[in-house]
Motif scaffolding. Structure first.
Motif, PDB file in Angstrom:
ATOM      1  N   ALA A 146      49.075  52.330  85.904  1.00 48.38           N
ATOM      2  CA  ALA A 146      47.655  52.454  85.558  1.00 48.38           C
ATOM      3  C   ALA A 146      47.227  51.325  84.614  1.00 48.38           C
ATOM      4  O   ALA A 146      47.951  50.952  83.686  1.00 48.38           O
ATOM      5  CB  ALA A 146      47.407  53.815  84.892  1.00 48.38           C
ATOM      6  N   GLY A 147      46.067  50.780  84.888  1.00 44.40           N
ATOM      7  CA  GLY A 147      45.478  49.789  83.997  1.00 44.40           C
ATOM      8  C   GLY A 147      45.945  48.364  84.198  1.00 44.40           C
ATOM      9  O   GLY A 147      45.494  47.471  83.470  1.00 44.40           O
ATOM     10  N   VAL A 148      46.846  48.102  85.124  1.00 41.92           N
ATOM     11  CA  VAL A 148      47.318  46.728  85.332  1.00 41.92           C
ATOM     12  C   VAL A 148      46.254  45.929  86.076  1.00 41.92           C
ATOM     13  O   VAL A 148      45.452  46.483  86.841  1.00 41.92           O
ATOM     14  CB  VAL A 148      48.637  46.704  86.126  1.00 41.92           C
ATOM     15  N   ASP A 149      46.263  44.618  85.834  1.00 38.90           N
ATOM     16  CA  ASP A 149      45.321  43.724  86.514  1.00 38.90           C
ATOM     17  C   ASP A 149      45.952  43.283  87.841  1.00 38.90           C
ATOM     18  O   ASP A 149      46.818  42.405  87.868  1.00 38.90           O
ATOM     19  CB  ASP A 149      45.017  42.523  85.617  1.00 38.90           C
ATOM     20  N   LYS A 150      45.514  43.888  88.925  1.00 33.55           N
ATOM     21  CA  LYS A 150      46.123  43.591  90.222  1.00 33.55           C
ATOM     22  C   LYS A 150      45.822  42.166  90.674  1.00 33.55           C
ATOM     23  O   LYS A 150      46.611  41.556  91.405  1.00 33.55           O
ATOM     24  CB  LYS A 150      45.624  44.591  91.278  1.00 33.55           C
ATOM     25  N   THR A 151      44.713  41.614  90.215  1.00 33.87           N
ATOM     26  CA  THR A 151      44.379  40.240  90.600  1.00 33.87           C
ATOM     27  C   THR A 151      45.390  39.263  90.014  1.00 33.87           C
ATOM     28  O   THR A 151      45.828  38.321  90.693  1.00 33.87           O
ATOM     29  CB  THR A 151      42.958  39.883  90.122  1.00 33.87           C
ATOM     30  N   GLY A 202      50.489  30.398 109.495  1.00 31.31           N
ATOM     31  CA  GLY A 202      49.720  29.563 110.414  1.00 31.31           C
ATOM     32  C   GLY A 202      50.263  29.560 111.820  1.00 31.31           C
ATOM     33  O   GLY A 202      50.147  28.556 112.539  1.00 31.31           O
ATOM     34  N   SER A 203      50.858  30.663 112.253  1.00 34.07           N
ATOM     35  CA  SER A 203      51.400  30.754 113.611  1.00 34.07           C
ATOM     36  C   SER A 203      50.278  30.681 114.645  1.00 34.07           C
ATOM     37  O   SER A 203      49.150  31.124 114.387  1.00 34.07           O
ATOM     38  CB  SER A 203      52.169  32.062 113.793  1.00 34.07           C
ATOM     39  N   THR A 204      50.605  30.127 115.799  1.00 38.77           N
ATOM     40  CA  THR A 204      49.615  30.020 116.877  1.00 38.77           C
ATOM     41  C   THR A 204      49.079  31.396 117.259  1.00 38.77           C
ATOM     42  O   THR A 204      47.866  31.591 117.425  1.00 38.77           O
ATOM     43  CB  THR A 204      50.250  29.341 118.108  1.00 38.77           C
ATOM     44  N   THR A 205      49.994  32.357 117.403  1.00 38.00           N
ATOM     45  CA  THR A 205      49.603  33.753 117.626  1.00 38.00           C
ATOM     46  C   THR A 205      49.855  34.509 116.330  1.00 38.00           C
ATOM     47  O   THR A 205      51.002  34.808 115.989  1.00 38.00           O
ATOM     48  CB  THR A 205      50.417  34.382 118.769  1.00 38.00           C
ATOM     49  N   PRO A 206      48.811  34.797 115.553  1.00 41.94           N
ATOM     50  CA  PRO A 206      49.026  35.432 114.241  1.00 41.94           C
ATOM     51  C   PRO A 206      49.380  36.902 114.374  1.00 41.94           C
ATOM     52  O   PRO A 206      49.192  37.526 115.431  1.00 41.94           O
ATOM     53  CB  PRO A 206      47.663  35.252 113.558  1.00 41.94           C
ATOM     54  N   ALA A 207      49.895  37.440 113.294  1.00 40.12           N
ATOM     55  CA  ALA A 207      50.209  38.867 113.255  1.00 40.12           C
ATOM     56  C   ALA A 207      48.926  39.670 113.089  1.00 40.12           C
ATOM     57  O   ALA A 207      47.916  39.177 112.576  1.00 40.12           O
ATOM     58  CB  ALA A 207      51.165  39.144 112.102  1.00 40.12           C
ATOM     59  N   THR A 208      48.991  40.912 113.538  1.00 39.72           N
ATOM     60  CA  THR A 208      47.849  41.810 113.361  1.00 39.72           C
ATOM     61  C   THR A 208      48.084  42.681 112.142  1.00 39.72           C
ATOM     62  O   THR A 208      49.203  42.783 111.631  1.00 39.72           O
ATOM     63  CB  THR A 208      47.664  42.690 114.600  1.00 39.72           C
ATOM     64  N   GLY A 209      47.032  43.335 111.677  1.00 40.33           N
ATOM     65  CA  GLY A 209      47.177  44.204 110.528  1.00 40.33           C
ATOM     66  C   GLY A 209      46.693  43.548 109.258  1.00 40.33           C
ATOM     67  O   GLY A 209      45.897  42.602 109.272  1.00 40.33           O
ATOM     68  N   THR A 210      47.191  44.035 108.143  1.00 45.02           N
ATOM     69  CA  THR A 210      46.747  43.594 106.820  1.00 45.02           C
ATOM     70  C   THR A 210      47.850  42.805 106.129  1.00 45.02           C
ATOM     71  O   THR A 210      49.014  43.217 106.137  1.00 45.02           O
ATOM     72  CB  THR A 210      46.369  44.813 105.961  1.00 45.02           C
ATOM     73  N   GLU A 211      47.466  41.692 105.521  1.00 42.88           N
ATOM     74  CA  GLU A 211      48.443  40.902 104.773  1.00 42.88           C
ATOM     75  C   GLU A 211      48.768  41.609 103.469  1.00 42.88           C
ATOM     76  O   GLU A 211      47.897  42.221 102.825  1.00 42.88           O
ATOM     77  CB  GLU A 211      47.892  39.510 104.484  1.00 42.88           C
ATOM     78  N   ILE A 212      50.024  41.526 103.089  1.00 43.59           N
ATOM     79  CA  ILE A 212      50.445  42.137 101.828  1.00 43.59           C
ATOM     80  C   ILE A 212      49.959  41.248 100.670  1.00 43.59           C
ATOM     81  O   ILE A 212      50.500  40.167 100.408  1.00 43.59           O
ATOM     82  CB  ILE A 212      51.976  42.292 101.786  1.00 43.59           C
ATOM     83  N   LYS A 213      48.921  41.713  99.998  1.00 47.98           N
ATOM     84  CA  LYS A 213      48.379  41.032  98.824  1.00 47.98           C
ATOM     85  C   LYS A 213      47.586  42.043  98.011  1.00 47.98           C
ATOM     86  O   LYS A 213      47.252  43.139  98.500  1.00 47.98           O
ATOM     87  CB  LYS A 213      47.518  39.850  99.226  1.00 47.98           C
ATOM     88  N   LEU A 214      47.295  41.700  96.785  1.00 51.28           N
ATOM     89  CA  LEU A 214      46.645  42.621  95.866  1.00 51.28           C
ATOM     90  C   LEU A 214      45.289  42.084  95.432  1.00 51.28           C
ATOM     91  O   LEU A 214      45.088  40.871  95.330  1.00 51.28           O
ATOM     92  CB  LEU A 214      47.522  42.842  94.619  1.00 51.28           C
TER      93      LEU A 214
END
Length: 321
Positions: free
Chosen positions: A101-106, A210-222
């Motif tokens: 709780a309270g951490v800066d995810k950015t 940067g793959s020619t055929t990218p992955a689907t879904g959500t990138e793991i980032k905060l």
């Protein structure tokens, strides 16, 4: 008037000296060359055996070198995967911190981005002998990665190399053509359980390379809007990647150990063959040095004997004058 005296003692002494000189020259050649059997004329049987054994030794040396190259490829891939495991572990720690709780995810995402950049750098720099087992740029993924892993005797007695194959799809971490063929770039289903016990498929991927055929879904980032449930999903995906990567690294470790055993065995075999060749054709320096001294003493005695006989013959000539 000319007198001719024929002395059997002188003739015998000269004949003996010639034999001694010949033996001394042979011994000197053995000392100089280091070989007791240098050519087929010295001993055709031993020379023939030694020639065959030298050929075997050369073949084993070639195999030993090839095994060394193969071991280097496997060890390089394993070392990089071991580093990737550590880096994934750091990513997991960062995601766990994001649940507090309270951490800066950015700010945490800045660290996460640096770790992901390290993953990509590690993969792209893993190259030896012109091969990178962790990165694929080709349109078609290789079926397997092959290295020299041993040898056998052929039907005619010749040495033949054996290869060890490792599935290429298990070692590729980043695929620049199709992201879903790379472990770190593919889509992974988090399969997080809902509060009611049902599972909802949530797709994530770790790297966008940067793959020619990218992955689907959500990138793991905060970011500031990332929920605790989403972080749980990301941790589940990273855990899945860690499990797969650890299993692959273990397989490469086993492969490396197998090649290492063959490298040691080949070196031992080559040494034994070289020792065998030495026993057949090499000069025994201790024995030859002693023989050389004995022949030198015999030469001196032979020369003295001829000198004495010549002196005696000259006195007889004086009497006859």
């Amino acid at each position: 008037m000319t007198y001719k005296i024929t002395s059997s003692a002188q003739v015998n002494a000269l004949a003996a000296l010639r034999i001694i000189n010949k033996d001394a020259a042979t011994v000197q050649q053995q000392v100089s060359s280091g070989y007791r059997v240098e050519t087929a004329a010295d001993d055709a049987t031993y020379w023939s055996f030694a020639s065959v054994m030298r050929s075997d030794s050369n073949s084993l040396q070639n195999i030993h070198d090839a095994l060394g190259v193969g071991a280097s490829k496997v060890d390089t891939a394993y070392t990089s995967m071991d580093s990737l495991i550590d880096q994934l572990g750091e990513i997991r720690k960062t995601l766990l911190t994001a649940k507090e709780a309270g951490v800066d995810k950015t700010k945490l995402n800045t660290s996460l981005s640096e770790l992901k950049g390290q993953l990509q750098t590690t993969v792209q720099s893993t190259s030896i002998a012109g091969e990178n087992w962790l990165l694929n740029r080709d349109a078609t993924l290789p079926t397997s990665r092959s290295v020299i892993g041993g040898f056998v005797r052929g039907a005619s007695g010749e040495y033949q190399m054996q290869t060890i194959d490792f599935p290429a799809d298990q070692t590729v971490m980043i695929d620049m053509t199709d992201a879903n063929r790379g472990l770190l770039t593919k889509t992974v289903d988090a399969n997080t359980l809902n509060s009611d016990g049902t599972a909802t498929a949530r797709n994530y991927y770790l790297l966008s390379a940067g793959s020619t055929t990218p992955a689907t879904g959500t990138e793991i980032k905060l970011d500031g809007n990332t929920t605790s449930a989403q972080v749980d999903d990301m941790i589940a995906v990273v855990d899945s990647l860690l499990s797969t990567l650890t299993e692959t690294a273990a397989g490469l470790g086993t492969m490396s150990a197998r090649i290492g055993d063959r490298v040691a065995y080949t070196a031992d075999m080559s040494d034994l063959i070289d020792k065998g060749v030495g026993a057949l054709v090499d000069t025994d320096m201790d024995e030859t040095a002693t023989l050389q001294k004995a022949l030198l003493a015999q030469q001196q005695m032979g020369i003295q004997t001829i000198s004495i006989l010549n002196t005696a013959a000259s006195k007889v000539l004086l009497l006859l004058q």
